[in-house]
Motif scaffolding. Structure first.
Motif, PDB file in Angstrom:
ATOM      1  N   VAL A 406       0.856  -1.191   0.000  1.00 14.81           N
ATOM      2  CA  VAL A 406       0.000   0.000   0.000  1.00 14.81           C
ATOM      3  C   VAL A 406       0.895   1.245   0.000  1.00 14.81           C
ATOM      4  N   ASP A 407       0.669   2.129  -0.974  1.00 14.72           N
ATOM      5  CA  ASP A 407       1.445   3.376  -1.028  1.00 14.72           C
ATOM      6  C   ASP A 407       0.716   4.540  -0.363  1.00 14.72           C
ATOM      7  N   ALA A 408      -0.602   4.594  -0.552  1.00 14.28           N
ATOM      8  CA  ALA A 408      -1.355   5.734  -0.011  1.00 14.28           C
ATOM      9  C   ALA A 408      -2.804   5.320   0.200  1.00 14.28           C
ATOM     10  N   VAL A 409      -3.431   5.961   1.190  1.00 14.32           N
ATOM     11  CA  VAL A 409      -4.850   5.697   1.446  1.00 14.32           C
ATOM     12  C   VAL A 409      -5.539   7.052   1.581  1.00 14.32           C
ATOM     13  N   ASP A 410      -6.658   7.242   0.871  1.00 12.38           N
ATOM     14  CA  ASP A 410      -7.451   8.457   1.068  1.00 12.38           C
ATOM     15  C   ASP A 410      -8.922   8.070   1.121  1.00 12.38           C
ATOM     16  N   ALA A 411      -9.802   9.060   1.045  1.00 11.61           N
ATOM     17  CA  ALA A 411     -11.227   8.774   1.211  1.00 11.61           C
ATOM     18  C   ALA A 411     -11.767   7.873   0.099  1.00 11.61           C
ATOM     19  N   GLU A 412     -11.124   7.905  -1.054  1.00 13.72           N
ATOM     20  CA  GLU A 412     -11.636   7.141  -2.204  1.00 13.72           C
ATOM     21  C   GLU A 412     -11.176   5.690  -2.202  1.00 13.72           C
ATOM     22  N   GLY A 413     -10.020   5.421  -1.611  1.00 20.78           N
ATOM     23  CA  GLY A 413      -9.512   4.054  -1.665  1.00 20.78           C
ATOM     24  C   GLY A 413      -8.030   3.985  -1.351  1.00 20.78           C
ATOM     25  N   ALA A 414      -7.448   2.824  -1.602  1.00 20.54           N
ATOM     26  CA  ALA A 414      -6.017   2.620  -1.352  1.00 20.54           C
ATOM     27  C   ALA A 414      -5.295   2.456  -2.679  1.00 20.54           C
ATOM     28  N   THR A 415      -4.180   3.187  -2.832  1.00 21.32           N
ATOM     29  CA  THR A 415      -3.344   3.058  -4.016  1.00 21.32           C
ATOM     30  C   THR A 415      -2.190   2.129  -3.652  1.00 21.32           C
ATOM     31  N   CYS A 416      -2.082   1.041  -4.380  1.00 18.10           N
ATOM     32  CA  CYS A 416      -1.095   0.018  -4.045  1.00 18.10           C
ATOM     33  C   CYS A 416      -0.268  -0.318  -5.286  1.00 18.10           C
ATOM     34  N   ARG A 417       0.714  -1.163  -5.091  1.00 19.45           N
ATOM     35  CA  ARG A 417       1.497  -1.696  -6.219  1.00 19.45           C
ATOM     36  C   ARG A 417       1.665  -3.192  -6.024  1.00 19.45           C
ATOM     37  N   THR A 418       1.630  -3.939  -7.130  1.00 21.44           N
ATOM     38  CA  THR A 418       1.967  -5.361  -7.065  1.00 21.44           C
ATOM     39  C   THR A 418       3.492  -5.476  -7.126  1.00 21.44           C
ATOM     40  N   LYS A 419       3.986  -6.705  -7.031  1.00 20.74           N
ATOM     41  CA  LYS A 419       5.436  -6.910  -7.155  1.00 20.74           C
ATOM     42  C   LYS A 419       5.927  -6.511  -8.541  1.00 20.74           C
TER      43      LYS A 419
END
Ligand code: SF4
Length: 461
Positions: A406-419
């Motif tokens: 998980v890189d960032a979380v805000d009101a809309e959702g979580a921005t993540c990255r796969t491997k």
């Protein structure tokens, strides 16, 4: 090379600023960091030293006693951006110290901005500190100016760049980095290991290994062993992989010994951590004659055979690369060879530059420069193919189960990255349901339920 999207331009990596609340009377230094992740690491080191000496870091020009601008000089467009940033810092603050790649050409800077306080070149940490001391004397307070355990970092706390060497022994004709940064100088493996341990101890979950030529690590010191650690990329990757964080390798060239890294990736896949099945390999072209004209390392490597061997050993490996189209003398036939190679290689992530002269590069004097409209046409055709490959590869991931960070979380959702996704340059996986308990740095498992050209969506499992 001006038409690549900014998020694929190493020279246009986001400007980084950091904040730090000062105590009353504490000397304040501002920092504008331009350029690639390697320059960002330099900025972090400078700030770490300044912080340790009792300086505070100012979040804006107005409050700072002086501003350091860490410049990039890789492309003419990056040089212009650096000059602009220096001008902005002079206007807003007036006391400016310049460092970084463009500092290798001090008269270029002082010609445009004669009032800068000092100009130092890349990796001249001591000189930068001397310049800061001269401009703003330190005022240390040993009771409050304790260095954070992992130094000052400009990247988010859960991932960190780890520079393993500096400079390059190659002489690719389009590149002036060896002139600016010098020949390869590898850091001792035990020192890299210690830095990595500190970072992981301070909460870093992903280490991004960078250098000009990661696979050449240790060549300059004959892969010497010091304090039980051998300076070789295979040993280093194994050591770093044992720390429990994700380890991502950037700027690897397709030398034969890279095959030895792949089993580490396959092992880590089974164990859920360690060296990620990801290689960032700047192929630049596929046609052997173009590669020879570029004077590329491993120009004669049978890259399709290498790729097939890597995939046989680690089927989930992600391959990212960059290419140059319209290199001097590139014929339509050579370009078509590259497109056909792409059909075979099916790389997961690709960036593409249109060739551009860079002052001082030897490729400028090659015959048969390609007209701009031909370069643009080739770039369009190349990107169309690369996008179609990327889209198909991402589509094939729908329904799969992936670990993501998980890189960032805000009101809309979580921005993540796969491997398969490096920060800043690759895509993202978005979670827009049941994400409220997630925090940056968490590593969680998701099922992928949707894909676009570059990004994925998924839900927690
Ligand atoms: S390998 Fe080539 S492109 Fe990369 S830094 Fe060295 S000279 Fe430049």
């Amino acid at each position: 090379m001006s038409t690549n999207p900014p998020n694929l331009r190493p020279d246009l990596a986001p400007r980084a600023r950091i904040t730090d609340a000062p105590r009353p009377g504490q000397p304040l230094i501002g920092m504008v960091s331009l350029g690639c992740p390697k320059a960002l690491v330099d900025s972090e080191r400078i700030l770490t030293r300044l912080r340790a000496e009792g300086y505070a870091i100012s979040p804006d020009y107005a409050g700072a006693d002086a501003v350091i601008v860490n410049t990039c000089g890789f492309l003419d467009s990056a040089k212009a951006e650096s000059l602009e940033a220096i001008g902005e810092a002079l206007n807003e603050n007036g006391r400016v110290i310049v460092t970084g790649c463009l500092g290798a050409e001090p008269e270029y800077i002082t010609g445009a901005h004669p009032s800068v306080l000092a100009v130092t070149g890349p990796h001249q940490y001591e000189q930068v500190l001397d310049a800061v001391h001269a401009a703003v004397p330190p005022d240390p307070d040993p009771f409050v100016d304790l260095l954070p355990a992992a130094g000052v970092k400009l990247t988010p706390r859960h991932y960190s760049y780890l520079k393993i060497s500096e400079g390059c022994n190659h002489k690719c004709k389009f590149c002036i980095i060896p002139d600016m940064r010098g020949r390869l100088v590898s850091r001792p493996a035990h020192a890299i290991g210690r830095e990595a341990e500190k970072l992981v101890g301070a909460g870093v979950r992903e280490l991004l290994v960078i250098s000009q030529d990661t696979s050449a690590y240790g060549v300059d010191i004959k892969h010497a062993e010091e304090r039980g650690h051998r300076a070789h990329i295979t040993d280093l990757a194994r050591d770093l992989g044992s720390l429990g964080a994700w380890v991502r390798l950037h700027y690897v060239y397709p030398y034969p010994h890279v095959r030895n890294l792949i089993p580490l990736m396959a092992e880590a896949q089974e164990n859920g951590g360690g060296v990620l099945p990801y290689l960032d390999i700047p192929f630049q072209h596929a046609h052997p004659d173009v590669l020879k004209r570029m004077a590329r390392p491993a120009a004669s490597a049978k890259t399709l055979d290498e790729i097939a061997a890597w995939r046989a050993a680690c089927p989930d490996i992600t391959l990212r690369s960059t290419f140059i189209v319209g290199y001097p003398g590139e014929t339509e036939e050579e370009f078509q060879y590259l497109l056909d190679w792409m059909d075979e290689a099916k790389l997961d992530r690709v960036g593409c530059f249109q060739y551009e002269n860079v002052e001082g590069a030897r490729s400028n004097s090659l015959p048969d420069h390609v007209p701009d409209e031909v370069k643009q046409d080739r770039w369009n055709r190349f990107m169309e193919k690369a996008q179609a490959i990327s889209e198909a590869k991402l589509q094939a991931k729908v329904g799969s189960v992936q670990q993501v960070i998980v890189d960032a979380v805000d009101a809309e959702g979580a921005t993540c990255r796969t491997k398969a996704d490096a920060p800043e340059i690759d895509g993202n996986l978005f979670i827009d349901e049941d994400f409220e308990n997630l925090s940056p740095g968490d590593i969680v498992t998701v099922e992928v339920d949707e894909a676009s050209e570059y990004d994925l969506w998924g839900r927690l499992v």
